[in-house]
Design a protein around this motif. Structure first.
Motif, short mmCIF file in Angstrom:
data_model
loop_
_atom_site.label_atom_id
_atom_site.label_comp_id
_atom_site.label_asym_id
_atom_site.label_seq_id
_atom_site.Cartn_x
_atom_site.Cartn_y
_atom_site.Cartn_z
N ASP A 1 0.82 -1.21 0.00
CA ASP A 1 0.00 0.00 0.00
C ASP A 1 0.86 1.26 0.00
N GLY A 2 2.04 1.17 -0.65
CA GLY A 2 2.92 2.33 -0.75
C GLY A 2 3.63 2.68 0.54
N ARG A 3 3.71 1.75 1.49
CA ARG A 3 4.27 2.07 2.81
C ARG A 3 5.50 1.22 3.14
N THR A 4 6.26 0.85 2.14
CA THR A 4 7.49 0.10 2.37
C THR A 4 8.52 0.97 3.10
N ASP A 5 9.21 0.39 4.07
CA ASP A 5 10.25 1.11 4.80
C ASP A 5 11.65 0.81 4.27
N LEU A 6 11.85 -0.41 3.76
CA LEU A 6 13.19 -0.86 3.39
C LEU A 6 13.07 -1.89 2.28
N ILE A 7 14.05 -1.88 1.38
CA ILE A 7 14.13 -2.89 0.33
C ILE A 7 15.46 -3.62 0.47
N ALA A 8 15.40 -4.95 0.42
CA ALA A 8 16.60 -5.79 0.48
C ALA A 8 16.73 -6.50 -0.86
N SER A 9 17.79 -6.21 -1.58
CA SER A 9 17.96 -6.76 -2.92
C SER A 9 19.16 -7.69 -2.97
N HIS A 10 18.90 -8.95 -3.25
CA HIS A 10 20.00 -9.90 -3.42
C HIS A 10 20.74 -9.65 -4.71
N GLY A 11 20.06 -9.13 -5.73
CA GLY A 11 20.67 -8.98 -7.05
C GLY A 11 20.78 -10.31 -7.76
N GLN A 12 21.52 -10.31 -8.86
CA GLN A 12 21.69 -11.50 -9.68
C GLN A 12 23.13 -11.98 -9.60
N THR A 13 23.34 -13.16 -9.07
CA THR A 13 24.70 -13.71 -9.04
C THR A 13 25.15 -14.05 -10.45
N VAL A 14 26.31 -13.53 -10.83
CA VAL A 14 26.87 -13.84 -12.15
C VAL A 14 28.19 -14.60 -12.05
N TYR A 15 28.83 -14.56 -10.87
CA TYR A 15 30.05 -15.35 -10.70
C TYR A 15 30.33 -15.54 -9.22
N HIS A 16 30.67 -16.79 -8.87
CA HIS A 16 31.06 -17.12 -7.49
C HIS A 16 32.41 -17.80 -7.61
N TRP A 17 33.46 -17.10 -7.22
CA TRP A 17 34.84 -17.51 -7.46
C TRP A 17 35.28 -18.48 -6.36
N ALA A 18 35.06 -19.78 -6.62
CA ALA A 18 35.40 -20.82 -5.66
C ALA A 18 36.45 -21.74 -6.27
N GLU A 19 37.51 -21.98 -5.51
CA GLU A 19 38.58 -22.88 -5.95
C GLU A 19 39.08 -23.68 -4.77
N ALA A 20 39.17 -24.99 -4.96
CA ALA A 20 39.75 -25.89 -3.94
C ALA A 20 39.11 -25.69 -2.57
N GLY A 21 37.79 -25.54 -2.56
CA GLY A 21 37.07 -25.44 -1.31
C GLY A 21 37.06 -24.07 -0.67
N ARG A 22 37.68 -23.09 -1.31
CA ARG A 22 37.72 -21.74 -0.75
C ARG A 22 37.09 -20.76 -1.73
N VAL A 23 36.34 -19.80 -1.20
CA VAL A 23 35.74 -18.75 -2.03
C VAL A 23 36.62 -17.51 -1.95
N HIS A 24 37.03 -17.02 -3.09
CA HIS A 24 37.91 -15.85 -3.16
C HIS A 24 37.15 -14.57 -3.46
N GLY A 25 35.97 -14.69 -4.05
CA GLY A 25 35.19 -13.51 -4.39
C GLY A 25 33.84 -13.92 -4.92
N THR A 26 32.94 -12.97 -5.00
CA THR A 26 31.59 -13.24 -5.50
C THR A 26 31.05 -11.96 -6.13
N LEU A 27 30.23 -12.10 -7.16
CA LEU A 27 29.72 -10.92 -7.86
C LEU A 27 28.23 -11.06 -8.10
N GLN A 28 27.47 -10.12 -7.50
CA GLN A 28 26.04 -9.99 -7.78
C GLN A 28 25.83 -8.63 -8.44
N ILE A 29 25.08 -8.61 -9.53
CA ILE A 29 24.82 -7.35 -10.23
C ILE A 29 23.34 -7.01 -10.17
N GLY A 30 23.04 -5.77 -10.59
CA GLY A 30 21.71 -5.20 -10.46
C GLY A 30 21.82 -3.97 -9.58
#
Length: 399
Positions: A87-116
């Protein structure tokens, strides 16, 4: 506080916008779902996104266009949700975005990228936007996923036995609220849920279909033992938790390489085998923890063949682990993740951590994300005196 959570998962088929009232009652966060809308990506945008995702090569011009156009698409979804659900009364927006790359190697994550780009959302709605949730956890040494684990633990804490939350999106992930000895919660990606099934359907149907609607193809097919054995040899499944994966690993070329080791198979048999793969790997991931119930959500719950085979796999040697969906606990299975990110946004807005180190592998809990201010005169709330420890779902209602 009235919060809209925006989510587009690894299947990148639509933007889900879920609205909820969130109220703190002592140490309990009470969530009252207000409803959900889902907006499909425009065909051209979805095609450009699909063409830029790993293992395809891309360029920064394409990334810039996608970041802008996806941000605008998320903004349009947020405007709709504000008007139609809040009804036009939102207080906050939480946006996950779109994951385009999750930099995981040998069981470790080095970086992640969500766009939008969240500025488009803030500009269109005038509301503050929390976004970029995953990166802070990665910076703290974590996997950056599954971030819904803090929601799952708060939500299922106190249920008897060892409840396990399961999300069946493009990738399947689980949250084990406590192991059989009552230890710390644990969360991890088990492997593909719909990712390989969708890739096979698009490839084998010549683009005429994008998913196995209602499990029709799997129901017609026969599981191929040789292909299933080949797929189960994937080293990821043997890695210890916490761990995370994505379409950077489980994509069409990965499937083609597995198919090349087998003779020609009917499309229905390929889809059936991939559906059994998802059921088998989820059940084998859950079994060591002595789960007493599995509560599923995500798009995969709409596939009756997958759900039936998952029940079979969870039955194992006859002991059986009940499988139900989150709908029975008051959260629509198709939008639970969007509600979870609404809660994560609420936590960030109140200066509270949104991670559990035992679930992501981080060195410490972190306040997640970045804040894009809304229109002038919309301050954020002060941190509460007591941080919530539990989450209760009130019966859904409409404005």
């Amino acid at each position: 506080m009235r919060v809209v959570g925006l989510m587009s998962g690894t299947s990148y088929d639509a933007i889900d916008a879920a609205a909820a009232d969130l109220d703190l009652d002592g140490d309990t966060l009470v969530i009252t779902p207000l409803g959900m809308i889902s907006t499909a990506y425009e065909d051209g945008l979805r095609a450009e996104l699909a063409g830029a995702l790993p293992p395809a090569a891309t360029d920064l011009a394409t990334v810039c266009r996608l970041d802008t156009r996806i941000g605008q698409a998320f903004a349009a979804a947020a405007v709709r949700a504000d008007l139609e659900l809040c009804d036009g009364r939102t207080d906050l927006i939480a946006s996950h975005g779109q994951t385009v790359y999750h930099w995981a190697e040998a069981g470790r994550v080095h970086g992640t990228l969500q766009i939008g780009e969240p500025a488009w959302i803030a500009e269109a709605t005038g509301r503050p936007v929390v976004s970029g949730f995953r990166t802070r956890d990665v910076a703290a040494g974590g996997q950056g996923a599954p971030l819904v684990s803090v929601f799952d633990v708060m939500w299922l804490r106190g249920r008897p036995g060892v409840p396990v939350a399961l999300n069946l999106g493009g990738i399947a992930n689980v949250t084990v609220v406590a192991d059989g000895a009552g230890g710390a919660p644990l969360a991890f990606d088990t492997g593909p849920a719909n990712a390989l099934i969708d890739a096979a359907v698009r490839e084998l149907a010549g683009g005429a279909r994008s998913m196995d609607v209602d499990g029709v193809l799997a129901a017609r097919g026969t599981v191929d033992p040789g292909l299933l054995r080949k797929l189960l040899d994937e080293p990821y499944y043997a890695l210890p938790a916490p761990k995370t994966t994505g379409k950077e690993l489980f994509h069409l070329p990965y499937l083609r390489a597995a198919l090349d080791t087998c003779g020609p198979l009917p499309a229905e048999d390929v889809v059936a085998t991939l559906t059994r793969l998802t059921a088998r790997t989820v059940a084998e991931a859950v079994r060591p923890f002595g789960a007493t119930e599995v509560i599923a959500s995500g798009g995969g719950t709409r596939n009756p063949v997958l759900m039936r085979w998952l029940r079979e796999e969870l039955a194992g040697d006859g002991a059986g682990v009940p499988l139900r969906t989150s709908d029975g606990l008051g959260l629509p299975s198709g939008t639970k993740e969007a509600y979870a990110f609404a809660v994560l946004g609420w936590l960030t807005a109140h200066g509270l951590p949104g991670t559990l180190p035992s679930c992501t592998g981080a060195r410490h809990p972190s306040v997640l994300g970045s804040l894009t201010p809304g229109a002038a005169g919309r301050p954020l709330p002060a941190p509460p005196a007591t941080a919530p420890d539990r989450l209760v779902v009130r019966a859904p209602r409409t404005i």
